[in-house]
Design an enzyme around this catalytic site. Structure first.
Site, PDB file in Angstrom:
ATOM      1  N   HIS A   1      41.542  42.860  38.710  1.00  0.00           N
ATOM      2  CA  HIS A   1      40.698  43.591  39.662  1.00  0.00           C
ATOM      3  C   HIS A   1      41.550  43.904  40.889  1.00  0.00           C
ATOM      4  O   HIS A   1      42.137  43.014  41.503  1.00  0.00           O
ATOM      5  CB  HIS A   1      39.480  42.756  40.053  1.00  0.00           C
ATOM      6  CG  HIS A   1      38.575  42.444  38.908  1.00  0.00           C
ATOM      7  ND1 HIS A   1      38.043  41.194  38.681  1.00  0.00           N
ATOM      8  CD2 HIS A   1      38.119  43.233  37.904  1.00  0.00           C
ATOM      9  CE1 HIS A   1      37.291  41.227  37.597  1.00  0.00           C
ATOM     10  NE2 HIS A   1      37.317  42.447  37.105  1.00  0.00           N
TER      11      HIS A   1
ATOM     12  N   GLU B   1      41.494  42.053  44.500  1.00  0.00           N
ATOM     13  CA  GLU B   1      41.611  40.589  44.568  1.00  0.00           C
ATOM     14  C   GLU B   1      43.067  40.242  44.881  1.00  0.00           C
ATOM     15  O   GLU B   1      43.866  39.923  44.003  1.00  0.00           O
ATOM     16  CB  GLU B   1      41.100  39.981  43.265  1.00  0.00           C
ATOM     17  CG  GLU B   1      39.614  40.304  43.059  1.00  0.00           C
ATOM     18  CD  GLU B   1      39.042  39.797  41.747  1.00  0.00           C
ATOM     19  OE1 GLU B   1      39.768  39.101  41.001  1.00  0.00           O
ATOM     20  OE2 GLU B   1      37.866  40.098  41.467  1.00  0.00           O
TER      21      GLU B   1
ATOM     22  N   HIS C   1      42.137  35.185  40.054  1.00  0.00           N
ATOM     23  CA  HIS C   1      41.197  36.106  40.689  1.00  0.00           C
ATOM     24  C   HIS C   1      40.788  35.569  42.055  1.00  0.00           C
ATOM     25  O   HIS C   1      41.093  34.434  42.417  1.00  0.00           O
ATOM     26  CB  HIS C   1      39.928  36.253  39.831  1.00  0.00           C
ATOM     27  CG  HIS C   1      40.148  36.946  38.529  1.00  0.00           C
ATOM     28  ND1 HIS C   1      39.781  38.258  38.305  1.00  0.00           N
ATOM     29  CD2 HIS C   1      40.681  36.505  37.361  1.00  0.00           C
ATOM     30  CE1 HIS C   1      40.089  38.593  37.060  1.00  0.00           C
ATOM     31  NE2 HIS C   1      40.641  37.545  36.468  1.00  0.00           N
TER      32      HIS C   1
ATOM     33  N   GLU D   1      39.335  31.312  39.985  1.00  0.00           N
ATOM     34  CA  GLU D   1      38.908  31.956  41.232  1.00  0.00           C
ATOM     35  C   GLU D   1      39.483  31.159  42.400  1.00  0.00           C
ATOM     36  O   GLU D   1      39.156  29.992  42.586  1.00  0.00           O
ATOM     37  CB  GLU D   1      37.382  32.001  41.313  1.00  0.00           C
ATOM     38  CG  GLU D   1      36.707  32.739  40.163  1.00  0.00           C
ATOM     39  CD  GLU D   1      36.830  34.248  40.271  1.00  0.00           C
ATOM     40  OE1 GLU D   1      37.225  34.744  41.356  1.00  0.00           O
ATOM     41  OE2 GLU D   1      36.529  34.938  39.278  1.00  0.00           O
TER      42      GLU D   1
END
Length: 344
Positions: free
Chosen positions: A63, A66, A160, A224
């Site tokens: 993405h 990010e 991410h 994450e």
């Protein structure tokens, strides 16, 4: 291209200046200890002359907005190219979506992290940049893992950052892996990296980490590392532990991991995924609710098509709520505490 990289040691800059292709592959040596191969824009491999027993993939930028993992990976790549650190494990870095990074957006046309395990070529086919790139990334993972002798440990950390704040700032999703125990060593490696929360997924998905786990038996995770910020605006001191542990892994330094103990980490089990079926889907809670917010049994989480969607367990925590997805896509993951997971 080769000279530009040798001069700058900045692989991210080279990638973003050439977001679609670098032309032909090229390679070069770092002293007598490492061969560097550049397979494509955003795709760089470090092959030690005397590799130890692990094949490591660090991917970022699937993405485009990010940015912290992108900066973290570029720092490691730069240190390797400057020979400040020397790879002892075969290592592949993947900068996933250069076009979206340049655009400063999560996607160009479609969420790439729903396009792996061949989903990129399902109807409507290879119709946008994310689908084309996902297919290429799968091929590079295959080439990398198959480029070494069998029996080596395969690791893939897909890095991410989340769109919202979180009760647990850093957390990892452990892909569904039926018939395979969860790795105590990997969970404690994550904890040492500052990632103290793990979600055990309950079904197959089309994410990048599930692809590597299911197709190649890799210890793979979607990780994450915090919240989304624009490039250059991340507080990189928040990633010191992660950078240190990735460096130790790549250079085969002692990891010094603590023994696994469930009370040292937060373990959750995915109990269900709620998909969108109608255009009028809406959540009942505030749009800025943090990840891991917990709701009691009977609480109305969402409404769509004249129906209410309620909490089914005694309590369910939520992550990644997003009502603005296309019909058929996931709107939220619901979690319960994991009781006695098979961790070895």
């Amino acid at each position: 291209m080769l000279q530009a990289l040798l001069d700058s040691k900045d692989f991210l800059a080279l990638t973003l200046a050439n977001p679609e292709t670098l032309g032909d592959e090229f390679s070069f040596a770092l002293g007598e200890h490492t061969r560097v191969e550049v397979w494509d824009t955003g795709v760089i491999v470090f092959e030690p002359a005397q590799a130890q027993g692990k094949d490591v993939i660090l991917s970022c930028g699937v993405h485009g907005n990010e940015t912290a993992p992108i900066e973290l990976c570029n720092t490691l790549i730069k240190q390797l190219l400057q020979q400040k650190i020397i790879a002892k494990q075969r290592t592949l870095f993947l900068i996933g979506n250069p076009l979206a990074i340049n655009n400063g957006t999560r996607i160009i046309d479609e969420n790439m992290n729903r396009l792996f395990s061949g989903e990129h070529s399902n109807p409507p086919g290879l119709v946008n940049p994310e689908r084309v790139r996902a297919k290429k990334l799968e091929a590079y993972v295959d080439r990398f893992f198959k480029g070494a002798a069998a029996g080596r440990q395969r690791i893939h950390y897909d890095l991410h950052t989340a769109m919202r704040a979180s009760k647990h700032e850093k957390f990892a999703i452990y892909p569904y892996r039926p018939g395979r125990a969860y790795s105590a060593e990997q969970i404690m490696f994550l904890a040492a990296s500052g990632v103290d929360t793990v979600l055990f997924h309950h079904e197959p998905t089309t994410t990048f980490s599930y692809f590597s786990s299911e197709q190649y038996g890799a210890d793979a995770f979607t990780i994450e590392l915090g919240k989304v910020y624009p490039m250059g605006q991340n507080d990189m001191t928040r990633f010191i532990a992660a950078q240190e542990m990735f460096m130790r892994l790549i250079t085969d330094k002692p990891l010094a991991l603590e023994p696994f103990s469930a009370d040292k980490v937060n373990l959750y089990q995915v109990c269900r995924v709620i998909n969108k079926h109608f255009d009028d889907f809406e959540f009942t809670f505030a749009t800025d609710v943090e990840n891991f917010r917990s709701f009691p049994k009977g609480f109305v989480l969402a409404r769509e098509g004249g129906q209410e969607i309620k909490v089914e367990q005694e309590f369910e925590a939520i992550v990644f709520p997003n009502a603005k997805v296309p019909i058929g896509n996931r709107t939220v993951i619901c979690l319960i505490p994991s009781v006695a997971p098979d961790v070895r």
